[in-house]
Enzyme design. Structure first.
Site, PDB file in Angstrom:
ATOM      1  N   HIS A  28       1.926  -8.173   3.154  1.00 32.71           N
ATOM      2  CA  HIS A  28       1.094  -7.014   3.492  1.00 32.71           C
ATOM      3  C   HIS A  28       0.075  -7.254   4.610  1.00 32.71           C
ATOM      4  CE1 HIS A  28      -0.759  -3.161   3.064  1.00 32.71           C
ATOM      5  NE2 HIS A  28      -1.915  -3.685   2.700  1.00 32.71           N
ATOM      6  N   ASP A  44       0.842  -1.204   0.000  1.00 29.86           N
ATOM      7  CA  ASP A  44       0.000   0.000   0.000  1.00 29.86           C
ATOM      8  C   ASP A  44       0.874   1.249   0.000  1.00 29.86           C
ATOM      9  OD1 ASP A  44      -2.145  -1.657  -0.034  1.00 29.86           O
ATOM     10  OD2 ASP A  44      -3.004  -1.011   1.865  1.00 29.86           O
ATOM     11  N   HIS A  98      -1.175  -3.160   6.374  1.00 29.50           N
ATOM     12  CA  HIS A  98      -2.607  -3.336   6.129  1.00 29.50           C
ATOM     13  C   HIS A  98      -3.480  -2.727   7.231  1.00 29.50           C
ATOM     14  CE1 HIS A  98      -5.683  -4.913   3.599  1.00 29.50           C
ATOM     15  NE2 HIS A  98      -6.053  -5.915   4.369  1.00 29.50           N
ATOM     16  N   VAL A  99      -3.225  -3.077   8.478  1.00 28.30           N
ATOM     17  CA  VAL A  99      -3.914  -2.457   9.605  1.00 28.30           C
ATOM     18  C   VAL A  99      -3.191  -1.156   9.920  1.00 28.30           C
ATOM     19  CG1 VAL A  99      -4.583  -2.680  12.026  1.00 28.30           C
ATOM     20  CG2 VAL A  99      -4.656  -4.681  10.517  1.00 28.30           C
ATOM     21  N   HIS A 100      -3.922  -0.046   9.962  1.00 24.92           N
ATOM     22  CA  HIS A 100      -3.290   1.263  10.089  1.00 24.92           C
ATOM     23  C   HIS A 100      -3.071   1.610  11.555  1.00 24.92           C
ATOM     24  CE1 HIS A 100      -5.282   2.166   5.965  1.00 24.92           C
ATOM     25  NE2 HIS A 100      -4.243   1.358   5.863  1.00 24.92           N
ATOM     26  N   HIS A 122      -9.629  -5.641   9.411  1.00 21.06           N
ATOM     27  CA  HIS A 122      -8.909  -6.767   8.790  1.00 21.06           C
ATOM     28  C   HIS A 122      -8.717  -7.952   9.743  1.00 21.06           C
ATOM     29  CE1 HIS A 122      -8.356  -3.991   5.541  1.00 21.06           C
ATOM     30  NE2 HIS A 122      -7.592  -3.188   6.253  1.00 21.06           N
TER      31      HIS A 122
END
Length: 551
Positions: free
Chosen positions: A360, A221, A397-399, A370
């Site tokens: 990711h 990302d 992926h997890v912010h 997620h």
């Protein structure tokens, strides 16, 4: 609770920081789960930078190189990539001729004294949409040149471009990494996920530059060009919410060019190794996906025996890196699994003691976002990584940030990898704040459907979450979590000790100011990859309550 009760005296001295507080190590774990609560003000700064921002503007004329970047090919060779010419966007676009500009890199050990030159390949790509009102895109000319015969731990100066026009870049410099060896390691490795192009992204990159890494892992990302319509304008944190009538998940491809310019000051001198994320999928006409990702980046897939840019491996000193693809076939019957097994089987841990993997989407994640999204991938691949003694796994992926206790199959295990989520680079979708164990925040069966692969939702078979999809407290395998933007650094000290540090964007940037810091310690005598552990002979692994096993 400790897996090991003592550390050699000299090592203890080495683990003391300036204020005399010892930096913890994984030998002190497993740790009681800790959550540092979210500061709502940290959701600011997630608006994307405008295209006329000084760090995003094109500053070279037509045939001169821009968006220059480096990537490791082998321990003695490097990929140099760049873009020339002007991209086009409109209803009708005409691709540039890649052969119209040469791909050359001139390089040597002294400034302005280049003793070698290599030529490479060039290409263009297009992003095409067969829908009324959507604009098409065709890129500038993307160049990739592999320079070889490099000496380890040596500074090289280089220019890239076309000497016949002449249209060469200004001089850049990089330093090669050490050769594979149990006693030589990169000085510092920066790990970044889900970066984007926001005000928070600039803070992340500015802090990264202050850290002066010798290698960067970019774990998916990268750009978030698919948060825009093809006509540009303002991007949205939620594409489907802002553009419910869009006929396809559109992209504004000039954001890729802007990101290349944004990153060039760093990645023209420090190699960056990338892996794809879901925001790189970018579907277009005829089901084509990942076109920008696959065209813009050179990765050592062929060099590592892979037939795909979605997964590959490389060495940096005494570390072997596995870059795995979550958005391509990961099943045990597929090509990636076969390649991974072969790559692991031929690995010599006396030469590269450290084994670090990255992909990711995280397998272990206690955030609502997620949650268990890529459980199918975990069930297919986790045993192979465990059997071969992977030491650390990085995902995005997890912010948000989360570091796990050593774990295997949802069970605390002293020989399991340390899983770390650093999907907190600073993107337009903002930081994730909800935990799956918070009241009312456990995802439903309709949530977190992966964009690739199947759904393998599971409930736990024992322990505090027995019979449930979510825990009602922070899981014991989650050691520490915090919803903040930032990035991490890994400093491998020797064949058994590596210092992991997480740097938060909101902190005043000082060397002693850390969001999280721990020594990750390998125990090769205890955790030989080929050894079947008799857990009854090991110290008790779990905290006072039972472990939650998966079906």
């Amino acid at each position: 609770m400790k897996w090991m009760r003592s550390v050699p005296f000299l090592l203890i001295i080495g683990l003391i920081v300036a204020d005399d507080r010892p930096i913890p190590s994984t030998l002190d774990g497993p740790f009681l789960p800790v959550t540092r609560r979210f500061d709502p003000s940290l959701r600011r700064g997630s608006d994307d930078l405008p295209m006329d921002h000084p760090r995003l503007r094109k500053n070279v004329s037509y045939n001169f190189p821009e968006q220059i970047s480096l990537a490791i090919s082998t321990p003695t060779s490097m990929w140099v990539s760049w873009v020339t010419g002007d991209a086009q966007i409109g209803k009708n676009v005409t691709a540039l001729d890649p052969s119209s500009v040469a791909s050359e890199v001139w390089y040597g050990k002294k400034s302005r004294k280049y003793t070698s030159m290599r030529r490479g390949v060039s290409t263009v790509y297009s992003q095409l949409y067969p829908f009324e009102g959507l604009l098409n895109y065709t890129s500038g000319i993307v160049h990739h040149v592999r320079i070889d015969g490099l000496e380890p731990e040596t500074k090289y100066y280089y220019q890239c471009g076309d000497s016949s026009i002449p249209a060469l870049s200004k001089e850049h410099m990089f330093e090669t990494l050490p050769l594979p060896s149990k006693s030589s390691y990169p000085r510092k490795i920066a790990i970044v996920g889900d970066l984007g192009l926001t005000s928070n992204s600039t803070t992340t990159v500015d802090h990264l530059v202050e850290n002066d890494p010798s290698l960067i892992l970019m774990i998916g990302d990268l750009v978030y060009a698919n948060q825009y319509l093809t006509t540009g304008g303002k991007g949205a944190p939620c594409f489907s919410c802002a553009f419910p009538d869009a006929p396809i998940r559109e992209t504004y491809q000039p954001r890729w060019d802007a990101w290349g310019r944004f990153m060039e000051p760093v990645i023209s001198r420090v190699p960056m190794m990338v892996i794809e994320g879901n925001h790189e999928i970018e579907p277009q006409i005829s089901g084509v996906t990942f076109k920008s990702y696959l065209t813009r980046f050179a990765v050592p897939s062929a060099e590592s025996g892979s037939n795909s840019s979605f997964y590959y491996s490389f060495n940096a000193g005494g570390i072997h890196f596995l870059m795995l693809g979550a958005y391509t076939d990961y099943n045990a019957t597929g090509a990636q699994f076969a390649w991974l097994k072969e790559d692991l089987d031929k690995l010599d841990r006396t030469v590269t003691p450290w084994l670090v993997a990255a992909w990711h989407p995280p397998w272990y994640n206690s955030y609502s976002s997620h949650y268990q999204e890529f459980e199918c991938m975990r069930q297919e691949m986790e045993h192979l990584l465990y059997e071969h003694g992977v030491d650390i796994v990085f995902s995005g992926h997890v912010h948000a940030y989360e570091r796990m206790n050593r774990v295997y199959n949802y069970t605390l295990d002293p020989c399991g990898p340390v899983y770390i989520t650093v999907g907190d680079g600073g993107n337009i979708e903002k930081v994730d704040v909800d935990h799956a164990d918070d009241p009312g925040k456990c995802p439903s069966a309709r949530d977190n459907i992966p964009e690739f692969g199947g759904v393998c939702r599971l409930n736990y078979s024992s322990g505090p979450a027995e019979g449930k999809f979510c825990w009602n407290t922070q899981p014991e395998w989650s050691a520490f979590r915090e919803s903040s933007f930032g990035h991490g650094t890994l400093e491998v000290k020797n064949s058994t000790h590596a210092l992991w540090t997480w740097h938060r964007n909101q902190d005043v940037y000082k060397e002693e100011n850390h969001g999280d810091q721990i020594y990750i310690v390998r125990q090769p005598d205890l955790c030989l990859p080929t050894t079947k552990l008799n857990l009854s002979l090991l110290p008790r692994l779990v905290l006072p309550h039972p472990t939650a096993h998966s079906y």
